[in-house]
Design a protein around this motif. Sequence first.
Motif, PDB file in Angstrom:
ATOM      1  N   ASP A  10     -11.569   8.586 -52.534  1.00 40.61           N
ATOM      2  CA  ASP A  10     -11.406   8.302 -53.234  1.00 40.61           C
ATOM      3  C   ASP A  10     -11.148   6.718 -53.312  1.00 40.61           C
ATOM      4  O   ASP A  10     -12.077   5.954 -53.959  1.00 40.61           O
ATOM      5  CB  ASP A  10      -9.326   7.798 -53.079  1.00 40.61           C
ATOM      6  CG  ASP A  10      -8.459   8.341 -54.170  1.00 40.61           C
ATOM      7  OD1 ASP A  10      -9.518   9.499 -54.843  1.00 40.61           O
ATOM      8  OD2 ASP A  10      -7.191   8.970 -53.775  1.00 40.61           O
ATOM      9  N   ARG A  11     -11.445   5.269 -51.571  1.00 40.07           N
ATOM     10  CA  ARG A  11     -12.170   4.475 -51.593  1.00 40.07           C
ATOM     11  C   ARG A  11     -13.878   4.653 -51.727  1.00 40.07           C
ATOM     12  O   ARG A  11     -14.884   3.527 -52.191  1.00 40.07           O
ATOM     13  CB  ARG A  11     -11.282   3.874 -49.818  1.00 40.07           C
ATOM     14  CG  ARG A  11     -10.367   4.149 -50.608  1.00 40.07           C
ATOM     15  CD  ARG A  11      -9.446   3.374 -48.882  1.00 40.07           C
ATOM     16  NE  ARG A  11     -10.147   2.030 -48.137  1.00 40.07           N
ATOM     17  CZ  ARG A  11      -9.857   1.786 -46.891  1.00 40.07           C
ATOM     18  NH1 ARG A  11      -9.281   2.463 -46.425  1.00 40.07           N
ATOM     19  NH2 ARG A  11     -10.532   0.542 -46.501  1.00 40.07           N
ATOM     20  N   ILE A  12     -14.365   5.672 -51.693  1.00 41.80           N
ATOM     21  CA  ILE A  12     -15.385   5.782 -51.888  1.00 41.80           C
ATOM     22  C   ILE A  12     -15.785   5.580 -53.117  1.00 41.80           C
ATOM     23  O   ILE A  12     -16.852   5.476 -53.515  1.00 41.80           O
ATOM     24  CB  ILE A  12     -16.758   7.531 -51.264  1.00 41.80           C
ATOM     25  CG1 ILE A  12     -16.216   6.489 -49.598  1.00 41.80           C
ATOM     26  CG2 ILE A  12     -18.026   6.910 -51.149  1.00 41.80           C
ATOM     27  CD1 ILE A  12     -16.387   8.081 -48.723  1.00 41.80           C
ATOM     28  N   ASN A  13     -14.890   6.248 -53.844  1.00 44.82           N
ATOM     29  CA  ASN A  13     -15.050   6.809 -55.213  1.00 44.82           C
ATOM     30  C   ASN A  13     -15.593   5.489 -55.887  1.00 44.82           C
ATOM     31  O   ASN A  13     -15.682   5.141 -57.036  1.00 44.82           O
ATOM     32  CB  ASN A  13     -14.629   7.841 -56.100  1.00 44.82           C
ATOM     33  CG  ASN A  13     -15.709   9.128 -55.739  1.00 44.82           C
ATOM     34  OD1 ASN A  13     -16.387   9.617 -56.161  1.00 44.82           O
ATOM     35  ND2 ASN A  13     -14.633  10.329 -55.568  1.00 44.82           N
ATOM     36  N   ALA A  14     -14.286   4.535 -55.543  1.00 44.16           N
ATOM     37  CA  ALA A  14     -13.608   3.765 -56.080  1.00 44.16           C
ATOM     38  C   ALA A  14     -15.196   2.378 -55.673  1.00 44.16           C
ATOM     39  O   ALA A  14     -15.508   1.704 -56.872  1.00 44.16           O
ATOM     40  CB  ALA A  14     -13.039   2.738 -55.079  1.00 44.16           C
ATOM     41  N   ILE A  15     -16.257   2.729 -54.790  1.00 42.65           N
ATOM     42  CA  ILE A  15     -17.352   1.836 -54.718  1.00 42.65           C
ATOM     43  C   ILE A  15     -18.625   2.899 -55.405  1.00 42.65           C
ATOM     44  O   ILE A  15     -19.210   1.996 -56.074  1.00 42.65           O
ATOM     45  CB  ILE A  15     -17.761   1.714 -53.582  1.00 42.65           C
ATOM     46  CG1 ILE A  15     -17.460   1.270 -52.568  1.00 42.65           C
ATOM     47  CG2 ILE A  15     -19.375   1.538 -52.854  1.00 42.65           C
ATOM     48  CD1 ILE A  15     -16.888   1.312 -50.655  1.00 42.65           C
ATOM     49  N   LEU A  16     -18.677   3.849 -56.083  1.00 43.31           N
ATOM     50  CA  LEU A  16     -19.466   4.280 -56.420  1.00 43.31           C
ATOM     51  C   LEU A  16     -19.078   4.522 -58.634  1.00 43.31           C
ATOM     52  O   LEU A  16     -20.478   4.507 -59.184  1.00 43.31           O
ATOM     53  CB  LEU A  16     -19.621   6.341 -55.620  1.00 43.31           C
ATOM     54  CG  LEU A  16     -19.876   5.726 -54.650  1.00 43.31           C
ATOM     55  CD1 LEU A  16     -20.450   7.088 -53.607  1.00 43.31           C
ATOM     56  CD2 LEU A  16     -21.547   4.609 -54.008  1.00 43.31           C
ATOM     57  N   HIS A  17     -18.193   4.541 -58.509  1.00 43.72           N
ATOM     58  CA  HIS A  17     -18.256   4.792 -59.658  1.00 43.72           C
ATOM     59  C   HIS A  17     -18.116   4.199 -60.869  1.00 43.72           C
ATOM     60  O   HIS A  17     -19.016   4.136 -61.782  1.00 43.72           O
ATOM     61  CB  HIS A  17     -16.436   4.968 -59.849  1.00 43.72           C
ATOM     62  CG  HIS A  17     -16.550   7.118 -59.918  1.00 43.72           C
ATOM     63  ND1 HIS A  17     -15.191   7.378 -59.867  1.00 43.72           N
ATOM     64  CD2 HIS A  17     -17.087   7.267 -59.539  1.00 43.72           C
ATOM     65  CE1 HIS A  17     -15.268   8.052 -59.307  1.00 43.72           C
ATOM     66  NE2 HIS A  17     -16.263   8.437 -59.230  1.00 43.72           N
ATOM     67  N   PRO A  18     -18.211   2.801 -60.607  1.00 45.82           N
ATOM     68  CA  PRO A  18     -18.766   1.530 -61.389  1.00 45.82           C
ATOM     69  C   PRO A  18     -20.469   1.338 -61.142  1.00 45.82           C
ATOM     70  O   PRO A  18     -20.665   0.838 -62.828  1.00 45.82           O
ATOM     71  CB  PRO A  18     -17.867   0.097 -60.466  1.00 45.82           C
ATOM     72  CG  PRO A  18     -16.658   0.616 -59.711  1.00 45.82           C
ATOM     73  CD  PRO A  18     -17.038   2.706 -59.178  1.00 45.82           C
TER      74      PRO A  18
END
Length: 131
Positions: A92-100
């Motif tokens: 979840d934290r990784i995707n919070a960095i990558l998705h934007p």
Amino acid sequence: MTNKTPSFPQATRSGEYIAFFNIQFPTMEGPAYVFMACDAYSEFGFNTGTEPDEKPEIVLKHIHLLTENKDFIRHRHKGFTFVFDRYLELSDRINAILHPLNGRAMFDSEYHNKVAAPLRNSILKRMRSRK
């Protein structure tokens, strides 16, 4: 009985699939973790730095540093996937960095090993030759 070769995504351009990993080295002061990544298409290697451990905050810091790397930025707008062989608990934290940034995370140890192998093997071979 047939052995079926795994079907992996085929990178069609630089920056599309990037394997993120670290290599642990022993030092007189304890382990050192060198954070790296390897591009599936070009086998280009990225080094985001060295740390004394691999705590979650440090891993996330180096994922962020990779997204800001000048050699990576020029491909970022086309979309990208960072491939991991671990850190699922941080997804979840990784995707919070990558998705934007138009990116996503993939957790697949077999594909990760295939992508990371050229860089990892080159580093380890070079280290062995220096002994």
